[in-house]
Design a protein around this motif. Structure first.
Motif, PDB file in Angstrom:
ATOM      1  N   LEU A 172       0.692  -1.066  -0.040  1.00 48.83           N
ATOM      2  CA  LEU A 172       0.060  -0.027  -0.022  1.00 48.83           C
ATOM      3  C   LEU A 172       0.847   1.346  -0.056  1.00 48.83           C
ATOM      4  CD1 LEU A 172      -2.375  -1.790   0.525  1.00 48.83           C
ATOM      5  CD2 LEU A 172      -3.564  -0.162   2.112  1.00 48.83           C
ATOM      6  N   PRO A 173       2.018   1.329   0.382  1.00 51.24           N
ATOM      7  CA  PRO A 173       2.715   2.592   0.319  1.00 51.24           C
ATOM      8  C   PRO A 173       2.775   3.340  -0.813  1.00 51.24           C
ATOM      9  CG  PRO A 173       4.119   1.077   1.515  1.00 51.24           C
ATOM     10  CD  PRO A 173       2.935   0.283   0.840  1.00 51.24           C
ATOM     11  N   PRO A 183       2.742  15.726  -6.765  1.00 52.12           N
ATOM     12  CA  PRO A 183       3.776  15.276  -7.615  1.00 52.12           C
ATOM     13  C   PRO A 183       5.148  15.556  -6.974  1.00 52.12           C
ATOM     14  CG  PRO A 183       2.543  16.242  -8.935  1.00 52.12           C
ATOM     15  CD  PRO A 183       1.864  16.671  -7.768  1.00 52.12           C
ATOM     16  N   LYS A 184       5.228  16.710  -6.143  1.00 51.01           N
ATOM     17  CA  LYS A 184       6.801  16.902  -5.437  1.00 51.01           C
ATOM     18  C   LYS A 184       6.723  16.247  -4.028  1.00 51.01           C
ATOM     19  CE  LYS A 184       8.495  20.618  -8.248  1.00 51.01           C
ATOM     20  NZ  LYS A 184       9.237  21.819  -8.197  1.00 51.01           N
ATOM     21  N   GLU A 185       5.800  15.665  -3.780  1.00 50.79           N
ATOM     22  CA  GLU A 185       5.917  15.008  -2.259  1.00 50.79           C
ATOM     23  C   GLU A 185       5.605  13.627  -2.197  1.00 50.79           C
ATOM     24  OE1 GLU A 185       2.891  17.508  -0.326  1.00 50.79           O
ATOM     25  OE2 GLU A 185       1.225  16.458  -1.095  1.00 50.79           O
ATOM     26  N   VAL A 186       5.144  12.966  -3.483  1.00 45.36           N
ATOM     27  CA  VAL A 186       4.641  11.587  -3.655  1.00 45.36           C
ATOM     28  C   VAL A 186       5.813  10.575  -2.939  1.00 45.36           C
ATOM     29  CG1 VAL A 186       5.393  11.296  -6.029  1.00 45.36           C
ATOM     30  CG2 VAL A 186       3.497   9.742  -4.937  1.00 45.36           C
ATOM     31  N   SER A 187       7.094  10.960  -3.584  1.00 46.14           N
ATOM     32  CA  SER A 187       8.190   9.904  -3.276  1.00 46.14           C
ATOM     33  C   SER A 187       8.548  10.006  -1.574  1.00 46.14           C
ATOM     34  CB  SER A 187       9.326  10.459  -4.023  1.00 46.14           C
ATOM     35  OG  SER A 187       9.191  10.007  -5.213  1.00 46.14           O
ATOM     36  N   THR A 188       8.585  11.087  -0.979  1.00 48.03           N
ATOM     37  CA  THR A 188       8.581  11.176   0.492  1.00 48.03           C
ATOM     38  C   THR A 188       7.632  10.883   1.090  1.00 48.03           C
ATOM     39  OG1 THR A 188       9.640  13.573   0.086  1.00 48.03           O
ATOM     40  CG2 THR A 188       8.990  13.121   2.247  1.00 48.03           C
ATOM     41  N   ALA A 189       6.199  10.633   0.754  1.00 51.51           N
ATOM     42  CA  ALA A 189       4.888  10.136   1.296  1.00 51.51           C
ATOM     43  C   ALA A 189       5.532   8.697   1.252  1.00 51.51           C
ATOM     44  CB  ALA A 189       3.640  10.637   0.613  1.00 51.51           C
ATOM     45  N   CYS A 190       5.751   8.195   0.129  1.00 48.27           N
ATOM     46  CA  CYS A 190       5.997   6.483   0.099  1.00 48.27           C
ATOM     47  C   CYS A 190       6.827   6.281   1.001  1.00 48.27           C
ATOM     48  CB  CYS A 190       6.245   6.357  -1.443  1.00 48.27           C
ATOM     49  SG  CYS A 190       6.921   4.669  -1.747  1.00 48.27           S
ATOM     50  N   ALA A 191       8.309   6.864   1.077  1.00 47.20           N
ATOM     51  CA  ALA A 191       9.170   6.701   2.016  1.00 47.20           C
ATOM     52  C   ALA A 191       8.752   6.664   3.404  1.00 47.20           C
ATOM     53  CB  ALA A 191      10.314   7.753   1.730  1.00 47.20           C
ATOM     54  N   THR A 192       7.777   7.734   3.827  1.00 46.56           N
ATOM     55  CA  THR A 192       7.488   7.511   5.136  1.00 46.56           C
ATOM     56  C   THR A 192       6.422   6.362   5.344  1.00 46.56           C
ATOM     57  OG1 THR A 192       7.497  10.089   5.075  1.00 46.56           O
ATOM     58  CG2 THR A 192       5.885   9.131   6.893  1.00 46.56           C
ATOM     59  N   ALA A 193       5.618   6.203   4.413  1.00 44.26           N
ATOM     60  CA  ALA A 193       4.932   4.749   4.630  1.00 44.26           C
ATOM     61  C   ALA A 193       5.349   3.640   4.846  1.00 44.26           C
ATOM     62  CB  ALA A 193       3.805   4.660   3.323  1.00 44.26           C
ATOM     63  N   VAL A 194       6.689   3.292   4.325  1.00 50.12           N
ATOM     64  CA  VAL A 194       7.664   2.339   4.178  1.00 50.12           C
ATOM     65  C   VAL A 194       8.296   2.440   5.644  1.00 50.12           C
ATOM     66  CG1 VAL A 194       9.559   1.484   3.407  1.00 50.12           C
ATOM     67  CG2 VAL A 194       7.998   1.988   1.797  1.00 50.12           C
TER      68      VAL A 194
END
Length: 501
Positions: A172-173, A183-194
């Motif tokens: 789900l992350p 778009p400019k925060e999606v990778s940070t959000a994914c990393a936070t979920a992981v």
């Protein structure tokens, strides 16, 4: 929270305003409300008019709740293996039996990933989140009934339930990040979920030995185990209630052009079977699938056998072995966040993935040939560096997969990556464990180094076609699928221009 719309036509962009419950927006020094500035910053420059997008503050709550129940699930995975010597004595079982309490997580994931991703694609994010959080809560409560020496089968059943919850959590992350974040925060959000899952593993290294200290009194041990189980169940219940309360399927208006384009397509165009076929026809994704499995499987193997490797060279240092494991996980959490922020700012997916892969390979070589120097400080440092790069790779793999497979489901691509990781993790753990037992830890680690070198070659061969980024930039046209047929759908966003992407 009340959200009101404020349309600004600026270079073809339709902007939205995010306001608090009192209906007021906070102005900035240049007269533009701060949330509007955030929306502009989250939107990449496009060519021509774009679909309407908006960022909702609820996204942070959704991310926090998901990260927390993912944390508890990871904690429940590791809580047995870190207390293996205590549980073998308490339940009167072998170390292999206790090992299965952890291995069942990997075994359950592989056959169940396809029905889990099908459910995510056809029933949506909220239903999947409720299943993950709910099964995690149920497993925690079943464990509360197993704090007796004759009830090992009950605790095994409870762990099976928790492993089922994991199937609805690990993939789900990237889905949560894509559906809710710009778009400019999606990778940070994914990393936070992981990060939540990794933090749960770190707490699992640290807290159980404190809650359940070694004791020859079975009644005292039973009492301590009950405290750990009931505490976990209470937290899991709270998080399940929060999931029910705050986890929405998707925002009314999507946060990015890539999500807006998907939601603007007719639902009947989507087929889960065709999506799976498309993914396996996608050569760059297949290369990433194998290379991701090699890297993450190596990390799983090192984590599982770390205690055995340390005590082989440093007899009687079980406590420090646990601390080294904790150092590895915490360093990995830092690496995940840094890699996520870096991707959001640079969008250099292949370059970053390849560099981190090479640095992980170098870290593994250094760890291998310094393990037997007789200096635990060196092992702490090399283990921390290894964890920083190997765990930092996890969100990179998720986000790179989403980019090169768009518009296929983020949950499906992430689920397949996790399945690959579980398969390689089981194979590598068995092989490295055999080599370590028959020869020494160096032989097992060299085995992993050889495979990681293969992973570097495969990563270098991946063609970097950033499909999602191009859609968000408005510089490409793409054939896209719809949102899932039966997925709960919020009111469709309005289109501010007749121009189609």
């Amino acid at each position: 929270m009340v959200l009101t719309e404020l349309n600004h036509h600026h270079n073809g962009l339709s902007l939205s305003k995010e306001v608090s419950g009192d209906g007021l927006a906070s102005p900035s020094s240049n007269g533009v409300p701060v949330p509007v500035q955030e929306e502009r910053q989250a939107m990449l420059p496009g060519a021509g008019p774009l679909l309407e997008t908006r960022l909702y503050r609820r996204r942070f709550v959704v991310l926090a709740v998901f990260s927390l129940y993912s944390l508890v699930n990871a904690f429940q995975w590791i809580q047995y293996s870190i207390l293996a010597s205590i549980f073998t004595g308490f339940y009167g079982v072998s170390y292999q039996d206790v090992d299965w309490l952890s291995v069942v997580y990997m075994v359950a994931y592989i056959p169940l990933i396809f029905p889990a991703t099908w459910l995510l694609d056809t029933r949506g994010l909220r239903v999947t989140a409720l299943l993950g959080s709910g099964l995690n809560c149920l497993g925690a409560w079943i464990k509360c009934a197993s704090a007796r020496p004759d009830l090992f089968p009950v605790t095994m059943f409870a762990q099976v339930v928790c492993s089922l919850a994991q199937v609805f959590i690990l993939g789900l992350p990237s889905q949560v990040a894509s559906v809710w974040f710009g778009p400019k925060e999606v990778s940070t959000a994914c990393a936070t979920a992981v990060l939540g899952n990794q933090f749960g593993t770190a707490i699992g290294f640290l807290l159980p030995p404190v809650l359940v200290p070694r004791s020859d009194d079975h009644e005292e041990t039973s009492h301590n185990i009950s405290i750990m189980f009931y505490g976990t169940a209470a937290v899991s219940t709270l998080l399940f209630v929060l999931t029910v309360a705050v986890f929405k399927e998707k925002p009314k208006i999507p946060p990015s052009q890539s999500q807006a384009v998907l939601q603007d397509c007719p639902p009947e165009q989507y087929s889960y079977k065709q999506s799976i076929i498309n993914l396996f026809k996608n050569i760059p994704f297949v290369l990433l699938l194998v290379s991701y499995g090699i890297m993450t499987g190596s990390f799983y193997s090192v984590s599982t056998l770390l205690n055995q490797m340390i005590t082989f060279h440093y007899e009687g240092e079980e406590v420090n072995a646990g601390r080294i494991g904790l150092t590895l996980v915490i360093a990995g959490m830092i690496g995940s966040v840094i890699c996520g922020i870096w991707l959001d700012h640079t969008k250099t997916y292949k370059q970053t993935t390849l560099i981190v892969y090479v640095l992980s390979f170098i870290g593994m070589i250094v760890f291998t040939f310094t393990l037997d120097l007789g200096n635990l400080t060196v092992v702490f440092v090399t283990g921390g560096a290894l964890g920083f790069f190997m765990t930092g790779y996890l969100p990179l793999g998720f986000e790179f997969a989403v980019e090169i497979t768009y518009p296929e489901s983020e949950g499906t691509s992430s689920g397949l990556l996790n399945a690959s990781a579980q398969i390689f993790g089981i194979l590598f753990t068995l092989a490295q464990g055999k080599l370590t037992t028959d020869y020494d830890p160096r032989a097992g680690n060299i085995f992993l180094c050889a495979w990681m070198f293969v992973g570097i070659i495969l990563t270098a061969l991946i063609k970097s076609d950033l499909r999602r980024h191009n859609i968000n930039s408005g510089i490409t046209k793409s054939d896209v699928k719809s949102v899932p047929v039966d997925s709960p759908v919020e009111p469709a966003p309005s289109i501010q221009s007749s121009t189609q992407l």
